[in-house]
Design an enzyme around this catalytic site. Structure first.
Site, PDB file in Angstrom:
ATOM      1  N   CYS A   1      -4.884  13.238  12.820  1.00  0.00           N
ATOM      2  CA  CYS A   1      -4.720  11.796  12.560  1.00  0.00           C
ATOM      3  C   CYS A   1      -4.645  11.075  13.899  1.00  0.00           C
ATOM      4  CB  CYS A   1      -3.434  11.559  11.759  1.00  0.00           C
ATOM      5  SG  CYS A   1      -3.099   9.822  11.490  1.00  0.00           S
TER       6      CYS A   1
ATOM      7  N   ILE B   1       8.891   7.623  16.204  1.00  0.00           N
ATOM      8  CA  ILE B   1       8.424   8.286  14.980  1.00  0.00           C
ATOM      9  C   ILE B   1       7.120   9.049  15.238  1.00  0.00           C
ATOM     10  CG2 ILE B   1       7.854   7.958  12.535  1.00  0.00           C
ATOM     11  CD1 ILE B   1      10.696   7.071  13.204  1.00  0.00           C
TER      12      ILE B   1
ATOM     13  N   ARG C   1      -8.322  -0.349   4.986  1.00  0.00           N
ATOM     14  CA  ARG C   1      -7.492   0.650   4.309  1.00  0.00           C
ATOM     15  C   ARG C   1      -6.134   0.083   3.918  1.00  0.00           C
ATOM     16  NH1 ARG C   1      -6.910   6.182   7.204  1.00  0.00           N
ATOM     17  NH2 ARG C   1      -5.757   6.396   5.250  1.00  0.00           N
TER      18      ARG C   1
ATOM     19  N   ARG D   1       0.918  15.055  12.488  1.00  0.00           N
ATOM     20  CA  ARG D   1       1.532  14.712  11.196  1.00  0.00           C
ATOM     21  C   ARG D   1       1.560  15.920  10.276  1.00  0.00           C
ATOM     22  NH1 ARG D   1      -0.641   9.140   8.919  1.00  0.00           N
ATOM     23  NH2 ARG D   1       1.291   9.263   7.749  1.00  0.00           N
ATOM     24  N   PRO D   2       2.438  16.905  10.570  1.00  0.00           N
ATOM     25  CA  PRO D   2       2.507  18.092   9.717  1.00  0.00           C
ATOM     26  C   PRO D   2       3.072  17.741   8.341  1.00  0.00           C
ATOM     27  CG  PRO D   2       4.327  18.073  11.287  1.00  0.00           C
ATOM     28  CD  PRO D   2       3.454  16.883  11.626  1.00  0.00           C
ATOM     29  N   VAL D   3       2.944  18.651   7.367  1.00  0.00           N
ATOM     30  CA  VAL D   3       3.540  18.451   6.031  1.00  0.00           C
ATOM     31  C   VAL D   3       4.527  19.575   5.720  1.00  0.00           C
ATOM     32  CG1 VAL D   3       1.651  17.062   5.100  1.00  0.00           C
ATOM     33  CG2 VAL D   3       1.536  19.574   4.957  1.00  0.00           C
ATOM     34  N   ASP D   4       5.069  20.186   6.778  1.00  0.00           N
ATOM     35  CA  ASP D   4       5.985  21.336   6.584  1.00  0.00           C
ATOM     36  C   ASP D   4       7.222  20.951   5.788  1.00  0.00           C
ATOM     37  OD1 ASP D   4       8.046  21.136   9.506  1.00  0.00           O
ATOM     38  OD2 ASP D   4       6.565  19.676   8.817  1.00  0.00           O
TER      39      ASP D   4
ATOM     40  N   ARG E   1      -4.218  10.724   3.896  1.00  0.00           N
ATOM     41  CA  ARG E   1      -3.170  11.749   3.950  1.00  0.00           C
ATOM     42  C   ARG E   1      -2.212  11.649   2.782  1.00  0.00           C
ATOM     43  NH1 ARG E   1      -2.671  13.968   8.552  1.00  0.00           N
ATOM     44  NH2 ARG E   1      -0.572  14.627   8.023  1.00  0.00           N
TER      45      ARG E   1
ATOM     46  N   ASP F   1       5.120   1.062  11.870  1.00  0.00           N
ATOM     47  CA  ASP F   1       3.890   0.408  11.416  1.00  0.00           C
ATOM     48  C   ASP F   1       3.761  -1.033  11.896  1.00  0.00           C
ATOM     49  OD1 ASP F   1       3.885   2.106   8.170  1.00  0.00           O
ATOM     50  OD2 ASP F   1       3.383   2.798  10.183  1.00  0.00           O
TER      51      ASP F   1
ATOM     52  N   LYS G   1       0.847  -1.209   0.000  1.00  0.00           N
ATOM     53  CA  LYS G   1       0.000   0.000   0.000  1.00  0.00           C
ATOM     54  C   LYS G   1       0.877   1.251   0.000  1.00  0.00           C
ATOM     55  CE  LYS G   1      -1.512   1.713   3.978  1.00  0.00           C
ATOM     56  NZ  LYS G   1      -1.237   3.104   4.374  1.00  0.00           N
ATOM     57  N   ASN G   2       1.881   1.274   0.893  1.00  0.00           N
ATOM     58  CA  ASN G   2       2.683   2.485   1.076  1.00  0.00           C
ATOM     59  C   ASN G   2       3.650   2.749  -0.067  1.00  0.00           C
ATOM     60  OD1 ASN G   2       1.267   2.967   3.321  1.00  0.00           O
ATOM     61  ND2 ASN G   2       2.875   2.373   4.766  1.00  0.00           N
TER      62      ASN G   2
HETATM   63  C1  EPZ Z   1       4.650   7.020   5.814  1.00  0.00           C
HETATM   64  O1  EPZ Z   1       3.946   8.175   6.272  1.00  0.00           O
HETATM   65  C2  EPZ Z   1       3.647   5.865   5.886  1.00  0.00           C
HETATM   66  N1  EPZ Z   1       2.473   6.180   5.104  1.00  0.00           N
HETATM   67  C3  EPZ Z   1       3.221   5.630   7.329  1.00  0.00           C
HETATM   68  O2  EPZ Z   1       2.424   4.446   7.358  1.00  0.00           O
HETATM   69  C4  EPZ Z   1       4.450   5.362   8.178  1.00  0.00           C
HETATM   70  O3  EPZ Z   1       4.062   5.243   9.519  1.00  0.00           O
HETATM   71  C5  EPZ Z   1       5.433   6.543   8.040  1.00  0.00           C
HETATM   72  O4  EPZ Z   1       5.776   6.734   6.656  1.00  0.00           O
HETATM   73  C6  EPZ Z   1       6.727   6.292   8.794  1.00  0.00           C
HETATM   74  O5  EPZ Z   1       7.326   5.121   8.383  1.00  0.00           O
HETATM   75  C7  EPZ Z   1       2.492   5.966   3.768  1.00  0.00           C
HETATM   76  O6  EPZ Z   1       3.467   5.585   3.183  1.00  0.00           O
HETATM   77  C8  EPZ Z   1       1.221   6.221   3.030  1.00  0.00           C
HETATM   78  P1  EPZ Z   1       6.829  10.522   7.608  1.00  0.00           P
HETATM   79  P2  EPZ Z   1       4.601   9.638   6.136  1.00  0.00           P
HETATM   80  O7  EPZ Z   1       6.684  11.785   6.828  1.00  0.00           O
HETATM   81  O8  EPZ Z   1       5.510   9.689   4.984  1.00  0.00           O
HETATM   82  C9  EPZ Z   1       7.229  13.980  10.843  1.00  0.00           C
HETATM   83  C10 EPZ Z   1       0.548   3.087   7.795  1.00  0.00           C
HETATM   84  O9  EPZ Z   1       0.204   2.597   8.872  1.00  0.00           O
HETATM   85  N2  EPZ Z   1       7.010  14.908   9.716  1.00  0.00           N
HETATM   86  O10 EPZ Z   1       7.971   9.666   7.289  1.00  0.00           O
HETATM   87  O11 EPZ Z   1       3.481  10.595   6.210  1.00  0.00           O
HETATM   88  C11 EPZ Z   1       5.996  13.121  11.140  1.00  0.00           C
HETATM   89  O12 EPZ Z   1       5.077  13.802  11.952  1.00  0.00           O
HETATM   90  C12 EPZ Z   1       1.037   4.557   7.719  1.00  0.00           C
HETATM   91  O13 EPZ Z   1       0.551   2.471   6.722  1.00  0.00           O
HETATM   92  C13 EPZ Z   1       7.130  16.251   9.919  1.00  0.00           C
HETATM   93  O14 EPZ Z   1       7.413  16.709  11.022  1.00  0.00           O
HETATM   94  O15 EPZ Z   1       5.459   9.702   7.487  1.00  0.00           O
HETATM   95  C14 EPZ Z   1       6.626  11.902  11.808  1.00  0.00           C
HETATM   96  O16 EPZ Z   1       6.840  12.172  13.150  1.00  0.00           O
HETATM   97  C15 EPZ Z   1       0.780   5.301   8.989  1.00  0.00           C
HETATM   98  N3  EPZ Z   1       6.918  17.097   8.869  1.00  0.00           N
HETATM   99  C16 EPZ Z   1       7.943  11.766  11.061  1.00  0.00           C
HETATM  100  O17 EPZ Z   1       8.221  13.028  10.461  1.00  0.00           O
HETATM  101  C17 EPZ Z   1       6.618  16.628   7.599  1.00  0.00           C
HETATM  102  O18 EPZ Z   1       6.429  17.422   6.664  1.00  0.00           O
HETATM  103  C18 EPZ Z   1       7.941  10.694   9.973  1.00  0.00           C
HETATM  104  O19 EPZ Z   1       6.802  10.874   9.169  1.00  0.00           O
HETATM  105  C19 EPZ Z   1       6.504  15.244   7.408  1.00  0.00           C
HETATM  106  C20 EPZ Z   1       6.705  14.393   8.486  1.00  0.00           C
END
Ligand code: EPZ
Length: 438
Positions: A128, A342, A412, A133-136, A104, A320, A22-23
């Site tokens: 969430c 994480i 999902r 989970r910011p996107v900054d 997301r 995960d 999925k991811n």
């Molecule tokens: C991916 O999410 C996966 N989702 C998540 O799986 C997984 O938990 C995560 O990576 C970590 O391995 C998909 O692939 C669809 P990150 P992603 O950006 O990319 C912080 C599941 O169960 N962060 O690597 O959104 C964030 O808050 C899902 O299948 C910022 O601060 O995760 C976290 O603490 C849940 N700013 C850390 O970084 C940002 O702009 C890692 O998040 C982006 C992230």
């Protein structure tokens, strides 16, 4: 709304086919916005999140067609025919709130839209259940390539004057690298002018899978799978054919299903190299894991040893699989400690496992798990994808019946999980929530 009814106690025995990831499929689908012509993807799992992404892609001017599963019988999971994605209209630039709020990963269309169409409007993903989970980092990386942003009516609005320009950037955050952020920026850089170097990039197999597909489309990328990715921008990308990698989290979940039921499972179409840290912890617990010709054999001794585990970015232990390991450690012979680095608040499963007789105490980002002899069936509530997988695992071993409500969370990310488990001996059924409560 469906529920699962599980009567625990059966040892699982038999073969399970692991689906496509999925991811990996979600960001790869979004990346298809970059290509001229048709892209064909194999092993795209049938999940509600994939349906949401396909709906979004349709709204962004793509024609999506799912073939019947002719070739899959030869090459892999026999459920899913390949998916054809063809961009037919490049005038659309908005990812609406109604879709983004359900998934997301919709944020992954932002980079491709900016790079290919010069503008993108994506609803800011809301709250969430697994935590903040910011996107900054996504925005910061795309800004460094020259995109300009403002927010408007709950949307991120990005625009590019002329073409994106490559640069050297650091993309790490407080919790380390970002997986989807790395992919979003990598996709945009593939069509930017000049060279981009992403330092502090995520190394997850899903990043590598997307890079390999972009390279088939004509992109110039190196260093994917390492913390430093180099992208030499090109003028055009063309559709290709690509097979999505196996789902390592689904595979990890079924490895724990074998262990928690003291069962014997053969897992097919999976890549153990993507699960080194999971294997390390499970072997420490007392689980036997062997690999032969692409099949993983998993069984476990009855006595489960308590362990410590801290979630980390890849190749560390994946967040995960944290909830699923916690369910297993509820039955270990002693005290285990899990630290979530994480998503420090990712513990909604704790209360539900304690309802089943678990003895788990949370202290900040750490959970202390006192092993118990047995878990007991109870009505419990799924709160997010992986928490619900942990409840299914606990239900498989619990005494009596467990009822898990809101299993739409599990749909999902797990393809027909109850059918796969029933096929290896689990007593599990999907029922309408109303009927289950009666
Ligand atoms: C991916 O999410 C996966 N989702 C998540 O799986 C997984 O938990 C995560 O990576 C970590 O391995 C998909 O692939 C669809 P990150 P992603 O950006 O990319 C912080 C599941 O169960 N962060 O690597 O959104 C964030 O808050 C899902 O299948 C910022 O601060 O995760 C976290 O603490 C849940 N700013 C850390 O970084 C940002 O702009 C890692 O998040 C982006 C992230």
């Amino acid at each position: 709304m469906d529920s699962f009814l599980i009567r625990g106690g059966n040892r699982l025995k038999g073969k399970i086919e692991i689906s496509g990831s999925k991811n990996s499929a979600l960001p790869i689908l979004a990346a298809c916005l970059l290509a001229e012509g048709k892209t064909t993807l194999h092993s795209v799992p049938r999940l509600s999140d994939i349906d949401s992404m396909n709906k979004l892609m349709g709204e962004l001017g793509c024609h999506i067609y799912r073939h019947e599963s002719a070739d899959s019988r030869v090459n892999g999971p026999a459920l899913n025919g390949p998916l054809d994605i063809t961009v037919t209209d490049e005038s659309k630039i908005e990812a609406r709130y109604d879709i983004v709020k359900t998934m997301r990963a919709s944020i992954c269309v932002l980079g491709p839209l900016l790079a290919k169409r010069g503008k993108g409007v994506v609803s800011i993903p809301g709250g969430c259940n697994i935590g903040d989970r910011p996107v900054d980092l996504h925005v910061r990386g795309l800004q460094k390539l020259g995109a300009e942003f403002h927010t408007e009516n709950g949307n991120i609005v990005g625009e590019v004057r002329g073409r994106l320009k490559g640069c050297r950037m650091y993309l790490g955050g407080a919790q380390g690298p970002t997986v989807l952020g790395t992919i979003n920026v990598m996709c945009a850089a593939a069509l930017a002018e000049g060279e981009t170097v992403i330092v502090g990039a995520a190394c997850e197999p899903e990043v590598t899978d997307c890079a390999q597909m972009l390279i088939k489309m004509g992109a110039k990328i190196s260093g994917h799978g390492t913390p430093e990715i180099k992208i030499e921008g090109v003028d055009k990308l063309t559709g290709c054919e690509h097979r999505i990698i196996p789902d390592r989290i689904e595979c990890g979940t079924f490895m724990i299903a074998a262990a928690i039921t003291n069962g014997e499972l053969e897992l097919k179409h999976c890549n153990l190299d993507h699960l080194v840290a999971v294997v390390d912890r499970l072997e420490e617990v007392g689980v036997n894991i062997a690999r032969e010709n692409g099949t993983i054999f998993v069984n476990s001794s009855r006595r489960l040893t308590p362990v410590e585990m801290t979630t980390q970015p890849y190749p560390g232990f994946p967040t995960d699989c944290q909830a699923q390991l916690m369910a297993l450690l509820c039955l270990a012979d002693g005290i285990s400690v899990i630290t979530e680095r994480i998503f420090p608040d990712r513990f909604l499963h704790v209360g539900e496992l304690n309802r089943m007789g678990g003895r788990i105490r949370k202290e900040g980002p750490t959970a202390i798990i006192q092993g118990v002899k047995d878990l007991h069936g109870a009505p419990v509530m799924a709160s997010d994808l992986r928490a619900s997988a942990a409840l299914v695992l606990a239900g498989l071993v619990a005494k009596g019946q467990t009822r898990i409500d809101r299993v739409y969370h599990i749909d999902r990310g797990y393809e027909k999980i109850e059918q796969k488990l029933a096929a290896v001996g689990a007593d599990i059924e999907r029922v309408k929530e109303a009927k289950a409560a009666a």
